[in-house]
Design a protein around this motif. Structure first.
Motif, PDB file in Angstrom:
ATOM      1  N   ILE A  67       0.697  -1.301  -0.008  1.00 37.29           N
ATOM      2  CA  ILE A  67      -0.174   0.049   0.023  1.00 37.29           C
ATOM      3  C   ILE A  67       0.913   1.354   0.126  1.00 37.29           C
ATOM      4  CG2 ILE A  67      -1.616   1.295   1.377  1.00 37.29           C
ATOM      5  CD1 ILE A  67      -2.845  -1.421   2.234  1.00 37.29           C
ATOM      6  N   VAL A  68       0.633   2.278  -1.040  1.00 34.88           N
ATOM      7  CA  VAL A  68       1.704   3.256  -1.070  1.00 34.88           C
ATOM      8  C   VAL A  68       0.549   4.509  -1.011  1.00 34.88           C
ATOM      9  CG1 VAL A  68       3.347   2.361  -2.698  1.00 34.88           C
ATOM     10  CG2 VAL A  68       1.235   3.305  -3.679  1.00 34.88           C
ATOM     11  N   ALA A  69      -0.736   4.491  -1.047  1.00 37.52           N
ATOM     12  CA  ALA A  69      -1.556   5.609  -0.850  1.00 37.52           C
ATOM     13  C   ALA A  69      -2.813   5.143  -0.387  1.00 37.52           C
ATOM     14  CB  ALA A  69      -1.541   6.457  -2.172  1.00 37.52           C
ATOM     15  N   LYS A  70      -3.719   6.291   0.200  1.00 36.99           N
ATOM     16  CA  LYS A  70      -5.068   6.134   0.420  1.00 36.99           C
ATOM     17  C   LYS A  70      -5.992   7.362  -0.445  1.00 36.99           C
ATOM     18  CE  LYS A  70      -7.994   6.107   4.478  1.00 36.99           C
ATOM     19  NZ  LYS A  70      -8.159   6.109   6.112  1.00 36.99           N
ATOM     20  N   LEU A  71      -6.897   6.861  -0.930  1.00 41.13           N
ATOM     21  CA  LEU A  71      -7.814   7.902  -1.459  1.00 41.13           C
ATOM     22  C   LEU A  71      -8.993   8.023  -0.805  1.00 41.13           C
ATOM     23  CD1 LEU A  71      -8.193   9.673  -3.891  1.00 41.13           C
ATOM     24  CD2 LEU A  71      -9.055   7.887  -5.051  1.00 41.13           C
ATOM     25  N   CYS A  72      -9.481   8.942  -0.043  1.00 38.54           N
ATOM     26  CA  CYS A  72     -10.555   8.943   0.936  1.00 38.54           C
ATOM     27  C   CYS A  72     -11.267  10.235   0.721  1.00 38.54           C
ATOM     28  CB  CYS A  72     -10.118   8.731   2.312  1.00 38.54           C
ATOM     29  SG  CYS A  72      -8.923   9.852   3.103  1.00 38.54           S
ATOM     30  N   ASN A  73     -12.383  10.447   1.293  1.00 42.71           N
ATOM     31  CA  ASN A  73     -13.353  11.543   1.329  1.00 42.71           C
ATOM     32  C   ASN A  73     -12.716  12.518   2.586  1.00 42.71           C
ATOM     33  OD1 ASN A  73     -15.287  13.541   1.677  1.00 42.71           O
ATOM     34  ND2 ASN A  73     -16.855  12.155   1.430  1.00 42.71           N
TER      35      ASN A  73
END
Length: 71
Positions: free
Chosen positions: A32-38
């Motif tokens: 895991i290299v990133a997290k896309l979230c609201n």
């Protein structure tokens, strides 16, 4: 949800829409290299958790007075 960085590049619009309702973890080489979230989700969850805490018959002035008496 977890997707590869290649999948994200190919379908960015789709995942931007999905990020409004769930977190998306982007992986590269199975890491895991990133997290896309609201960015507003934490505020929404906090507000939802507060509903129903105060009794229906308690006024705003009474709740403020009660809070000040605890200090």
């Amino acid at each position: 949800m977890s997707i590869t960085s290649t999948e994200l590049k190919c379908n960015l619009g789709k995942y931007l829409l999905l990020a409004a309702s769930e977190d998306i973890y982007i992986t590269r080489n199975n890491r895991i290299v990133a997290k896309l979230c609201n960015p507003y989700q934490d505020k929404i969850d906090t507000a939802k958790s507060l509903f129903g805490i105060l009794p229906d018959d308690l006024t705003l002035d009474e709740s403020v007075e009660e809070r000040l008496n605890k200090i």
